[in-house]
Design a protein around this motif. Structure first.
Motif, PDB file in Angstrom:
ATOM      1  N   ASN A   1      11.398 -37.609  -4.319  1.00  0.00           N
ATOM      2  CA  ASN A   1      10.256 -36.704  -4.192  1.00  0.00           C
ATOM      3  C   ASN A   1       9.223 -37.410  -3.278  1.00  0.00           C
ATOM      4  O   ASN A   1       8.676 -38.451  -3.651  1.00  0.00           O
ATOM      5  CB  ASN A   1       9.636 -36.388  -5.546  1.00  0.00           C
ATOM      6  CG  ASN A   1      10.597 -35.621  -6.445  1.00  0.00           C
ATOM      7  OD1 ASN A   1      11.347 -34.759  -5.986  1.00  0.00           O
ATOM      8  ND2 ASN A   1      10.586 -35.927  -7.738  1.00  0.00           N
TER       9      ASN A   1
ATOM     10  N   VAL B   1      16.847 -31.406   2.885  1.00  0.00           N
ATOM     11  CA  VAL B   1      15.397 -31.418   2.665  1.00  0.00           C
ATOM     12  C   VAL B   1      15.018 -30.097   2.011  1.00  0.00           C
ATOM     13  O   VAL B   1      15.349 -29.016   2.552  1.00  0.00           O
ATOM     14  CB  VAL B   1      14.620 -31.609   3.988  1.00  0.00           C
ATOM     15  CG1 VAL B   1      13.104 -31.512   3.746  1.00  0.00           C
ATOM     16  CG2 VAL B   1      14.960 -32.949   4.610  1.00  0.00           C
ATOM     17  N   ASN B   2      14.374 -30.195   0.855  1.00  0.00           N
ATOM     18  CA  ASN B   2      13.902 -29.026   0.102  1.00  0.00           C
ATOM     19  C   ASN B   2      15.037 -28.036  -0.160  1.00  0.00           C
ATOM     20  O   ASN B   2      14.874 -26.818  -0.063  1.00  0.00           O
ATOM     21  CB  ASN B   2      12.748 -28.338   0.840  1.00  0.00           C
ATOM     22  CG  ASN B   2      11.531 -29.229   0.979  1.00  0.00           C
ATOM     23  OD1 ASN B   2      11.250 -30.043   0.081  1.00  0.00           O
ATOM     24  ND2 ASN B   2      10.799 -29.103   2.089  1.00  0.00           N
TER      25      ASN B   2
ATOM     26  N   LEU C   1       9.264 -31.610   7.556  1.00  0.00           N
ATOM     27  CA  LEU C   1       8.684 -31.533   6.218  1.00  0.00           C
ATOM     28  C   LEU C   1       7.594 -30.468   6.180  1.00  0.00           C
ATOM     29  O   LEU C   1       7.061 -30.058   7.211  1.00  0.00           O
ATOM     30  CB  LEU C   1       8.100 -32.889   5.813  1.00  0.00           C
ATOM     31  CG  LEU C   1       9.067 -34.082   5.764  1.00  0.00           C
ATOM     32  CD1 LEU C   1       8.317 -35.336   5.340  1.00  0.00           C
ATOM     33  CD2 LEU C   1      10.236 -33.812   4.828  1.00  0.00           C
ATOM     34  N   THR C   2       7.292 -30.045   4.972  1.00  0.00           N
ATOM     35  CA  THR C   2       6.156 -29.157   4.754  1.00  0.00           C
ATOM     36  C   THR C   2       4.994 -29.975   4.208  1.00  0.00           C
ATOM     37  O   THR C   2       5.166 -31.114   3.758  1.00  0.00           O
ATOM     38  CB  THR C   2       6.526 -28.049   3.753  1.00  0.00           C
ATOM     39  OG1 THR C   2       6.932 -28.648   2.512  1.00  0.00           O
ATOM     40  CG2 THR C   2       7.669 -27.187   4.285  1.00  0.00           C
TER      41      THR C   2
ATOM     42  N   ASN D   1       7.825 -32.710  -1.083  1.00  0.00           N
ATOM     43  CA  ASN D   1       9.129 -32.372  -0.508  1.00  0.00           C
ATOM     44  C   ASN D   1      10.195 -33.155  -1.267  1.00  0.00           C
ATOM     45  O   ASN D   1       9.919 -34.204  -1.856  1.00  0.00           O
ATOM     46  CB  ASN D   1       9.189 -32.752   0.978  1.00  0.00           C
ATOM     47  CG  ASN D   1       8.220 -31.966   1.850  1.00  0.00           C
ATOM     48  OD1 ASN D   1       8.552 -30.928   2.399  1.00  0.00           O
ATOM     49  ND2 ASN D   1       6.987 -32.466   1.967  1.00  0.00           N
ATOM     50  N   THR D   2      11.431 -32.638  -1.229  1.00  0.00           N
ATOM     51  CA  THR D   2      12.571 -33.354  -1.819  1.00  0.00           C
ATOM     52  C   THR D   2      13.535 -33.724  -0.715  1.00  0.00           C
ATOM     53  O   THR D   2      13.838 -32.926   0.173  1.00  0.00           O
ATOM     54  CB  THR D   2      13.292 -32.488  -2.866  1.00  0.00           C
ATOM     55  OG1 THR D   2      13.768 -31.270  -2.256  1.00  0.00           O
ATOM     56  CG2 THR D   2      12.357 -32.145  -4.025  1.00  0.00           C
TER      57      THR D   2
END
Length: 258
Positions: free
Chosen positions: A174, A202-203, A231-232, A236-237
């Protein structure tokens, strides 16, 4: 008596004639002197009579020739003499330019040329925003079909993650990020004979499939694989999933550069 009479008569006749001849030069001199005095007096009282008698004064003098004036021709510019002591530091006096109408010339003052403006400095290139690197340890992440180990040296933190020899094991982190592109660095060790592959998501969405983790000289020697993701902003994961039956390599940590 006759001789005496004749002689005396001749003497009486001869003597008056000689006396008259002797008086003739005196008379001529007197006449000449009187004429000369009269001429001098006339000249003194009337001096213009001599000038009127000059032959070259009979003709009237010619009028001065004036060159035609062309109104379209530029006025002549005649530089005035300059002396070193009369020149000021910043101005120089120019000669007067006569006008077409013949008026008195007016002085023209010329100022010294202004120095050229200094070039403006070129704008400096924009400084890119400073990137930040955040490290996330593998032993602190969530995992499946993988375990925490510390039986090899050179790792960071308290240990590393050892994948099981099966397909589908993963480690998930995370991470906090900003909206935009980010660089992911995975530190690993692969002391086996062959490379091992993993998918990076990702996510929940897979962004890189079959990423190769080549062998390292031994399990204590560590290397890094780098991938680029988007990424946002915020949480994010990031997940690394083994795709081969040998499982994934030993993973030490994940670094996010953004």
């Amino acid at each position: 008596m006759e001789d005496d009479f004749g002689y005396e008569g001749r003497r009486r006749i001869r003597i008056p004639l000689l006396e008259r001849l002797r008086a003739l030069p005196l008379v001529a001199t007197g006449v000449f002197t009187a004429a000369l005095i009269a001429l001098i007096l006339t000249t003194v009282h009337r001096p213009a009579t001599w000038n009127d008698a000059l032959p070259w004064e009979d003709q009237p003098s010619a009028a001065p020739v004036v060159a035609p004036v062309n109104p379209d021709a530029p006025a002549a510019h005649t530089p005035a003499p300059r002396t070193p002591a009369a020149r000021p530091a910043t101005t120089a006096s120019a000669s007067a330019v006569p006008s077409a109408g013949g008026t008195a010339p007016s002085p023209i003052t010329a100022t010294s040329p202004a120095p050229p403006p200094s070039p403006s400095p070129s704008p400096s290139p924009p400084v890119p925003p400073q990137q930040r690197t955040t490290r996330y340890e593998a032993e602190s992440a969530s995992r499946s079909q993988a375990r925490t180990a510390n039986d090899h040296t050179g790792y960071s933190g308290s240990g590393f993650v050892d994948y099981d020899n099966t397909t589908g094991g993963y480690v998930q982190w995370n991470v906090q990020g900003k909206a935009g592109t980010a660089t992911l660095r995975l530190r690993f060790a692969n002391g086996g004979c062959c490379h091992r592959t993993m998918d990076i998501s990702v996510n929940g969405g897979t962004v890189h499939r079959g990423v190769r983790f080549d062998p390292t000289p031994r399990w204590d020697a560590w290397n890094t694989v780098t991938v680029t993701v988007t990424l946002t902003a915020g949480a994010n994961t990031v997940r690394a999933t083994a795709t081969g039956r040998e499982g994934g390599p030993n993973v030490d940590y994940l670094e996010v550069v953004q």
